[in-house]
Design a protein around this motif. Structure first.
Motif, mmCIF file in Angstrom:
data_model
loop_
_atom_site.group_PDB
_atom_site.id
_atom_site.type_symbol
_atom_site.label_atom_id
_atom_site.label_comp_id
_atom_site.label_asym_id
_atom_site.label_seq_id
_atom_site.Cartn_x
_atom_site.Cartn_y
_atom_site.Cartn_z
ATOM 1 N N THR A 1 0.726 -1.144 0.165
ATOM 2 C CA THR A 1 0.033 0.073 0.027
ATOM 3 C C THR A 1 0.858 1.158 -0.189
ATOM 4 O O THR A 1 1.689 1.369 1.059
ATOM 5 C CB THR A 1 -0.832 0.116 1.186
ATOM 6 O OG1 THR A 1 -1.692 -1.085 1.365
ATOM 7 C CG2 THR A 1 -2.019 1.126 1.216
ATOM 8 N N LYS A 2 0.671 2.093 -1.136
ATOM 9 C CA LYS A 2 1.663 3.271 -1.087
ATOM 10 C C LYS A 2 0.866 4.742 -0.669
ATOM 11 O O LYS A 2 1.513 5.219 -0.331
ATOM 12 C CB LYS A 2 2.169 3.297 -2.620
ATOM 13 C CG LYS A 2 3.025 2.363 -3.238
ATOM 14 C CD LYS A 2 4.355 2.174 -2.378
ATOM 15 C CE LYS A 2 5.338 1.188 -2.868
ATOM 16 N NZ LYS A 2 6.046 1.480 -4.038
ATOM 17 N N LEU A 3 -0.330 4.457 -1.014
ATOM 18 C CA LEU A 3 -1.135 5.655 -0.676
ATOM 19 C C LEU A 3 -2.304 5.564 -0.172
ATOM 20 O O LEU A 3 -3.200 4.424 -0.249
ATOM 21 C CB LEU A 3 -1.588 6.490 -1.969
ATOM 22 C CG LEU A 3 -0.280 6.703 -3.281
ATOM 23 C CD1 LEU A 3 -1.004 7.280 -4.494
ATOM 24 C CD2 LEU A 3 0.476 7.602 -2.681
ATOM 25 N N ILE A 4 -2.837 6.466 0.850
ATOM 26 C CA ILE A 4 -4.022 6.438 1.497
ATOM 27 C C ILE A 4 -4.839 7.683 0.969
ATOM 28 O O ILE A 4 -4.141 8.766 1.180
ATOM 29 C CB ILE A 4 -4.027 6.241 2.828
ATOM 30 C CG1 ILE A 4 -3.421 5.044 3.410
ATOM 31 C CG2 ILE A 4 -5.353 6.571 3.639
ATOM 32 C CD1 ILE A 4 -3.249 4.921 4.991
ATOM 33 N N TRP A 5 -5.999 7.871 0.585
ATOM 34 C CA TRP A 5 -6.747 8.752 -0.288
ATOM 35 C C TRP A 5 -7.777 9.199 0.827
ATOM 36 O O TRP A 5 -8.495 8.487 1.153
ATOM 37 C CB TRP A 5 -7.349 8.303 -1.570
ATOM 38 C CG TRP A 5 -6.535 8.258 -2.455
ATOM 39 C CD1 TRP A 5 -5.570 7.267 -2.845
ATOM 40 C CD2 TRP A 5 -5.747 9.291 -3.486
ATOM 41 N NE1 TRP A 5 -4.709 7.506 -4.007
ATOM 42 C CE2 TRP A 5 -4.762 8.934 -4.374
ATOM 43 C CE3 TRP A 5 -5.952 10.939 -3.512
ATOM 44 C CZ2 TRP A 5 -4.124 9.882 -5.341
ATOM 45 C CZ3 TRP A 5 -5.306 11.460 -4.540
ATOM 46 C CH2 TRP A 5 -4.318 10.850 -5.185
ATOM 47 N N LEU A 6 -7.675 10.604 1.206
ATOM 48 C CA LEU A 6 -8.564 11.253 1.925
ATOM 49 C C LEU A 6 -9.167 12.553 1.335
ATOM 50 O O LEU A 6 -8.116 13.166 0.573
ATOM 51 C CB LEU A 6 -7.993 11.333 3.594
ATOM 52 C CG LEU A 6 -7.257 10.452 4.212
ATOM 53 C CD1 LEU A 6 -6.790 11.310 5.581
ATOM 54 C CD2 LEU A 6 -8.278 9.244 4.617
#
Ligand SMILES: *Cc1c(COP(=O)(O)O)cnc(C)c1O
Length: 349
Positions: A142-147
């Motif tokens: 997992t490279k990115l978490i989108w908020l």
């Protein structure tokens, strides 16, 4: 602590070191005789390529936001910045990203375009996130978490403590899309760049700044991340007319402040009026220039409004949004129009 080099996709890492190896070209200015870029000497001033580092626009934004120009990247709408995040960090078919659900549909779209697995994590009934739940959905790819905060289509600000927990616990990048933050009176994460080396904040000129036509997005992050954005960027990504218009808006930002004030008053009026409509079950709280309303029959109201020449967004197909319409706050007369028309709405069944 994050290891930025490790997070960057392998081919991008190679590309960056190639860019570094080439000596940086000095910017040209009006004093030079410009015979280096195969332009046409006629048709001034549009014959020349625009400033490649957009120094003037960045300088104004930096002053306004209390950051340095090296912490700013400008994109062709924040839509392009979303794509660049995937292209910098995510290896197609191997890496994945985690995102709150429901949220802006662009993140899923660019995950698909880039062939990256997209892992949506359901918000709770009041559209709030749980850091623990999001982290549980992450693995070593997992490279990115989108908020997105204020979030679309729900309109609410995400719980600040939970977002902080994510920023501290996650070893990848947390992207916070603050497209609507100028409609909220709460502090924004773009003001906290120095605290979080793994945070990317997205802003846009399209919403509160009333300039959707010029396609200008702003990325705020620490210098190390912004450097990578610059190195993968298209040459001359921001056209001359957009740069000029952006400078003009930044000079007239008191107009923007006034428009925001009017829109916030109108939002209050619209939400109260919707709550009193027979066809409306519930209005969700909003920190943006739109609000989400749960209707008794969203499709029927949507069709009725279309017939009357009014477009709203039917969000029924999104998670947790069954029978919900998303309504943008318009000019006073437009808001009066939709309210007047809805008072005459008769349920079809
Ligand atoms: C409108 C919007 C965008 C796209 O903005 P542009 O700068 O016009 O590309 C991105 N994210 C969210 C949450 C939006 O609402």
């Amino acid at each position: 602590m994050i290891d930025l080099q490790q997070l960057v996709r392998t081919n991008i890492r190679a590309l960056i070191s190639d860019v570094d190896a080439k000596a940086e070209q000095t910017e040209r200015d009006a004093q030079h005789i410009m015979l280096d870029a195969n332009e046409n000497p006629y048709n001034k001033p549009l014959n020349r390529y625009p400033s490649d580092n957009q120094a003037a626009v960045k300088e104004e934004l930096a002053k306004l936001r209390g950051v340095t120009h090296r912490e700013i990247f400008l994109s062709n709408g924040s839509t392009e910045a979303i794509d660049i995040c995937f292209r910098i960090f995510c290896q197609p078919k191997i890496d994945n990203v985690v995102a709150i659900e429901p949220t802006c549909e662009l993140y899923r779209r660019f995950a698909r375009l880039n062939d990256i697995e997209y892992r949506p994590v359901l918000l709770d009934d009041s559209f709030q996130l749980s850091a623990t739940k999001l982290l549980k959905a992450c693995d070593r790819h997992t490279k990115l978490i989108w908020l997105c905060s204020p979030n679309s289509p729900s309109g609410n600000i995400l719980n600040i403590t939970e977002v902080e927990k994510l920023l501290k616990a996650f070893n990848g990048i947390v992207v916070i899309d603050e497209a609507y933050t100028d409609f909220s009176r709460l502090p924004a994460f773009r003001e906290r760049l120095s605290e979080f080396p793994n945070m990317i904040v997205l802003n846009t000129f399209s919403k509160a700044w009333a300039n959707a036509a010029i396609r200008l997005g702003v990325v705020y992050a620490q210098e190390a991340i912004i450097d990578i954005f610059k190195k993968v960027s298209n040459p001359y990504p921001i056209n001359q007319l957009t740069q000029e218009q952006a400078l003009d808006v930044l000079k007239h930002r008191y107009d923007i402040e006034d428009w925001i004030k009017i829109l916030l008053l109108e939002r209050k009026r619209m939400m109260l009026a919707f709550e009193s409509l027979a066809c409306c079950e519930k209005v969700y709280p909003s920190n943006a220039n739109f609000f989400l309303a749960k209707m008794k029959d969203a499709q029927s109201v949507y069709n009725y409004l279309c017939q009357k020449g009014i477009k709203v967004r039917n969000c029924s197909n999104l998670s947790l949004c069954n029978n919900c319409l998303r309504i943008t706050i318009g000019a006073k007369a437009e808001n009066a129009e939709i309210l007047g028309i809805l008072r005459y709405y008769k349920p079809t069944k």
